[in-house]
Motif scaffolding. Structure first.
Motif, PDB file in Angstrom:
ATOM      1  N   PRO A   1       0.864  -1.012  -0.055  1.00 55.19           N
ATOM      2  CA  PRO A   1       0.102  -0.027  -0.123  1.00 55.19           C
ATOM      3  C   PRO A   1       0.961   1.274   0.028  1.00 55.19           C
ATOM      4  CG  PRO A   1       0.127  -0.981   2.342  1.00 55.19           C
ATOM      5  CD  PRO A   1       1.068  -1.946   1.419  1.00 55.19           C
ATOM      6  N   TYR A   2       0.810   1.740  -1.178  1.00 54.71           N
ATOM      7  CA  TYR A   2       1.719   3.138  -1.145  1.00 54.71           C
ATOM      8  C   TYR A   2       0.858   4.392  -1.420  1.00 54.71           C
ATOM      9  CZ  TYR A   2       4.638  -0.770  -3.016  1.00 54.71           C
ATOM     10  OH  TYR A   2       5.213  -2.114  -2.857  1.00 54.71           O
ATOM     11  N   ASP A   3      -0.475   4.138  -1.532  1.00 61.61           N
ATOM     12  CA  ASP A   3      -1.291   5.326  -1.811  1.00 61.61           C
ATOM     13  C   ASP A   3      -2.604   5.271  -1.303  1.00 61.61           C
ATOM     14  OD1 ASP A   3      -2.536   7.772  -2.639  1.00 61.61           O
ATOM     15  OD2 ASP A   3      -2.418   7.227  -4.834  1.00 61.61           O
ATOM     16  N   PHE A   4      -2.906   5.532   0.082  1.00 64.27           N
ATOM     17  CA  PHE A   4      -4.402   4.960   0.586  1.00 64.27           C
ATOM     18  C   PHE A   4      -4.886   5.856   1.436  1.00 64.27           C
ATOM     19  CE2 PHE A   4      -0.671   3.543   3.102  1.00 64.27           C
ATOM     20  CZ  PHE A   4      -0.770   3.971   4.373  1.00 64.27           C
ATOM     21  N   LEU A   5      -4.933   7.190   1.126  1.00 57.84           N
ATOM     22  CA  LEU A   5      -5.537   8.273   1.678  1.00 57.84           C
ATOM     23  C   LEU A   5      -6.782   8.404   1.006  1.00 57.84           C
ATOM     24  CD1 LEU A   5      -3.064  10.812   2.934  1.00 57.84           C
ATOM     25  CD2 LEU A   5      -3.887   8.644   4.162  1.00 57.84           C
ATOM     26  N   PRO A   6      -7.832   8.700   1.635  1.00 59.26           N
ATOM     27  CA  PRO A   6      -8.149   8.466   3.182  1.00 59.26           C
ATOM     28  C   PRO A   6      -8.106   6.902   3.450  1.00 59.26           C
ATOM     29  CG  PRO A   6     -10.405   8.702   1.987  1.00 59.26           C
ATOM     30  CD  PRO A   6      -9.315   9.117   0.954  1.00 59.26           C
ATOM     31  N   VAL A   7      -7.773   6.779   4.645  1.00 55.74           N
ATOM     32  CA  VAL A   7      -7.499   5.268   5.110  1.00 55.74           C
ATOM     33  C   VAL A   7      -9.007   4.630   5.312  1.00 55.74           C
ATOM     34  CG1 VAL A   7      -6.745   3.768   7.055  1.00 55.74           C
ATOM     35  CG2 VAL A   7      -5.694   5.848   6.417  1.00 55.74           C
ATOM     36  N   GLU A   8      -9.293   3.500   4.376  1.00 56.39           N
ATOM     37  CA  GLU A   8     -10.454   2.876   4.285  1.00 56.39           C
ATOM     38  C   GLU A   8     -10.441   1.645   5.339  1.00 56.39           C
ATOM     39  OE1 GLU A   8     -11.413   1.926   0.312  1.00 56.39           O
ATOM     40  OE2 GLU A   8     -11.770   4.231   0.022  1.00 56.39           O
TER      41      GLU A   8
ATOM     42  N   ILE B   1       6.073  -5.853  -7.393  1.00 59.53           N
ATOM     43  CA  ILE B   1       5.259  -6.923  -7.630  1.00 59.53           C
ATOM     44  C   ILE B   1       3.765  -6.822  -6.830  1.00 59.53           C
ATOM     45  CG2 ILE B   1       5.051  -9.549  -7.661  1.00 59.53           C
ATOM     46  CD1 ILE B   1       8.050  -9.521  -7.405  1.00 59.53           C
ATOM     47  N   ALA B   2       2.683  -7.388  -7.603  1.00 60.40           N
ATOM     48  CA  ALA B   2       1.533  -7.473  -7.291  1.00 60.40           C
ATOM     49  C   ALA B   2       0.743  -8.510  -8.017  1.00 60.40           C
ATOM     50  CB  ALA B   2       0.616  -5.965  -7.334  1.00 60.40           C
ATOM     51  N   ALA B   3      -0.568  -8.875  -7.157  1.00 60.37           N
ATOM     52  CA  ALA B   3      -1.472  -9.797  -7.657  1.00 60.37           C
ATOM     53  C   ALA B   3      -2.455  -9.105  -8.505  1.00 60.37           C
ATOM     54  CB  ALA B   3      -2.103 -10.632  -6.526  1.00 60.37           C
ATOM     55  N   SER B   4      -2.611  -9.577  -9.544  1.00 61.62           N
ATOM     56  CA  SER B   4      -3.600  -8.901 -10.650  1.00 61.62           C
ATOM     57  C   SER B   4      -5.069  -8.701  -9.931  1.00 61.62           C
ATOM     58  CB  SER B   4      -3.659  -9.490 -11.878  1.00 61.62           C
ATOM     59  OG  SER B   4      -2.447  -9.518 -12.459  1.00 61.62           O
TER      60      SER B   4
ATOM     61  N   VAL C   1      -5.383  -4.781  -1.303  1.00 62.31           N
ATOM     62  CA  VAL C   1      -4.407  -3.457  -1.771  1.00 62.31           C
ATOM     63  C   VAL C   1      -4.547  -3.387  -3.309  1.00 62.31           C
ATOM     64  CG1 VAL C   1      -2.394  -2.328  -1.686  1.00 62.31           C
ATOM     65  CG2 VAL C   1      -3.043  -3.929   0.102  1.00 62.31           C
ATOM     66  N   ASN C   2      -5.344  -2.246  -3.682  1.00 58.28           N
ATOM     67  CA  ASN C   2      -5.605  -2.130  -5.131  1.00 58.28           C
ATOM     68  C   ASN C   2      -4.412  -1.886  -5.907  1.00 58.28           C
ATOM     69  OD1 ASN C   2      -5.891  -0.287  -7.623  1.00 58.28           O
ATOM     70  ND2 ASN C   2      -8.075  -0.417  -7.029  1.00 58.28           N
ATOM     71  N   PRO C   3      -4.014  -2.894  -6.908  1.00 55.75           N
ATOM     72  CA  PRO C   3      -2.999  -3.071  -7.430  1.00 55.75           C
ATOM     73  C   PRO C   3      -2.716  -1.786  -8.479  1.00 55.75           C
ATOM     74  CG  PRO C   3      -4.242  -4.738  -8.424  1.00 55.75           C
ATOM     75  CD  PRO C   3      -5.003  -4.176  -7.205  1.00 55.75           C
ATOM     76  N   ALA C   4      -3.864  -1.332  -9.184  1.00 57.96           N
ATOM     77  CA  ALA C   4      -3.554  -0.362 -10.125  1.00 57.96           C
ATOM     78  C   ALA C   4      -3.276   1.177  -9.432  1.00 57.96           C
ATOM     79  CB  ALA C   4      -4.861  -0.289 -10.787  1.00 57.96           C
ATOM     80  N   ARG C   5      -3.889   1.160  -8.534  1.00 61.85           N
ATOM     81  CA  ARG C   5      -3.765   2.610  -7.503  1.00 61.85           C
ATOM     82  C   ARG C   5      -2.425   2.558  -6.921  1.00 61.85           C
ATOM     83  NH1 ARG C   5      -7.173   5.437  -2.635  1.00 61.85           N
ATOM     84  NH2 ARG C   5      -5.822   7.013  -2.302  1.00 61.85           N
ATOM     85  N   ASN C   6      -2.013   1.235  -6.442  1.00 60.36           N
ATOM     86  CA  ASN C   6      -0.766   1.373  -5.539  1.00 60.36           C
ATOM     87  C   ASN C   6       0.538   1.100  -6.252  1.00 60.36           C
ATOM     88  OD1 ASN C   6      -1.550   1.717  -2.350  1.00 60.36           O
ATOM     89  ND2 ASN C   6      -3.335   0.565  -3.484  1.00 60.36           N
ATOM     90  N   THR C   7       0.657  -0.025  -6.888  1.00 63.50           N
ATOM     91  CA  THR C   7       1.704  -0.578  -7.430  1.00 63.50           C
ATOM     92  C   THR C   7       1.903   0.301  -8.563  1.00 63.50           C
ATOM     93  OG1 THR C   7       1.865  -2.876  -6.400  1.00 63.50           O
ATOM     94  CG2 THR C   7       2.883  -2.377  -8.667  1.00 63.50           C
ATOM     95  N   GLY C   8       0.710   0.229  -9.488  1.00 65.50           N
ATOM     96  CA  GLY C   8       0.769   1.024 -10.804  1.00 65.50           C
ATOM     97  C   GLY C   8       1.054   2.631 -10.587  1.00 65.50           C
ATOM     98  N   GLY C   9       0.405   2.838  -9.716  1.00 62.66           N
ATOM     99  CA  GLY C   9       0.369   4.490  -9.618  1.00 62.66           C
ATOM    100  C   GLY C   9       2.084   4.862  -9.009  1.00 62.66           C
ATOM    101  N   LEU C  10       2.317   4.107  -8.090  1.00 60.90           N
ATOM    102  CA  LEU C  10       3.764   4.552  -7.667  1.00 60.90           C
ATOM    103  C   LEU C  10       5.116   4.355  -8.645  1.00 60.90           C
ATOM    104  CD1 LEU C  10       5.570   5.355  -5.551  1.00 60.90           C
ATOM    105  CD2 LEU C  10       5.662   2.877  -4.669  1.00 60.90           C
ATOM    106  N   ALA C  11       4.666   3.288  -9.631  1.00 60.89           N
ATOM    107  CA  ALA C  11       5.597   3.131 -10.565  1.00 60.89           C
ATOM    108  C   ALA C  11       5.705   4.025 -11.707  1.00 60.89           C
ATOM    109  CB  ALA C  11       5.270   1.412 -11.273  1.00 60.89           C
TER     110      ALA C  11
END
Length: 295
Positions: A180-187, A220-223, A228-238
């Protein structure tokens, strides 16, 4: 070939049955071979009784090995280093020295105290790991889930290592699994008090720390990760790291979920995804490691 596939499926079925019958991590450790790997356990790296770490290293090495400090997940509320012996054994079998530290958890502490613990573990490693066959000049941090968050903050936010007289530039790279690299607001209701919801500071987010040293990253993320939303967190940070000129490798696997992504490092579940191979390749790419035979 058919026989080989059948044996692989049988082994996977047996492993999954064990996971269902008892603690999943206990089962993975029981099914992960320890031969060829030396373990040094319960080493203190801080004054708090919880601040201890385990080290896994190849039984035979011809030169100082790259070092991986692995932080486990658990929503910053649970977890213990002994449960991740399978990670230490897997990476040590590939020729690396692996450090798995505990860190303080909520409710004993909250953000950002566990990051101080993580930085203290990295600093201890840099100072002492040569005595265990590791090369402190070839140092990586790695983590899964909440542990990937810890690794990201150590690599991206220089405040934590600075307290230990270090900088993220001392790292050869970092590896995040389902982080989790981008999780505001905390859900997540469990994580809310950890991060002082609703007053969670923006500086708590790895995506807001992109101006430091350009430390190479493997994300690395599970599709199909539903935690933890992979598109928002892994993809967004990358995407943001690349825009800053950072070397980033981004991988998504279909055959795993949030939990089994890290489990795929263990011997009986490696057919789920080539996670161990990806980590191995990344570390070797960013070190001067003398090649050893993969196990």
């Amino acid at each position: 070939m058919a026989t080989r596939i059948g044996l692989t499926l049988a082994a996977a079925a047996f492993a999954l049955a064990c996971l269902a019958a008892c603690s999943p991590l206990t089962a993975l450790n029981a099914l992960s071979p320890a031969n060829g790997v030396h373990a040094s356990t319960g080493l203190a790296f801080g004054a708090n009784p919880r601040l201890k770490l385990d080290i896994y290293r190849p039984a035979t090495v011809t030169a100082a090995s790259p070092v991986v400090v692995f932080f486990y997940g658990g929503n910053w509320t649970s977890g213990q280093r002994e449960s991740y012996a399978f990670v230490g054994r897997a990476l040590a079998a590939r020729g690396f020295v692996v450090v798995i530290p505990d860190y303080r958890l909520y409710p004993e502490v909250s953000y950002p105290d566990f990051l101080d613990d993580a930085a203290q573990a990295v600093a201890w490693t840099a100072k002492h790991i040569a005595g265990y066959g590791g090369d402190p000049n070839q140092l990586f941090v790695m983590g899964h889930s909440a542990g990937a968050y810890n690794a990201a903050m150590i690599a991206l936010d220089g405040r934590w290592l600075a307290k230990q007289g270090m900088t993220p530039a001392a790292l050869r790279g970092w590896i995040g699994m389902a982080g989790p690299y981008d999780f505001l607001p905390v859900e997540n209701p469990t994580a809310r008090p950890v991060f002082h919801f609703p007053d969670t500071p923006a500086e708590s987010q790895p995506v807001n720390h992109l101006d430091g040293p350009r430390v190479p990253a493997l994300l690395i993320a599970a599709s199909s990760d539903r935690l933890v939303n992979p598109a928002r967190n892994t993809g967004g940070l990358a995407k943001r790291l690349r825009a800053r000129g950072v070397s980033v490798e981004e991988i998504y696997y279909d055959g795993v979920n949030h939990a089994t992504l890290v489990a795929s490092l263990a011997t009986p579940l490696r057919k789920l995804a080539p996670t161990l191979d990806a980590v191995d390749k990344f570390v070797r790419k960013h070190t001067t490691l003398i090649q050893v035979q993969a196990m």
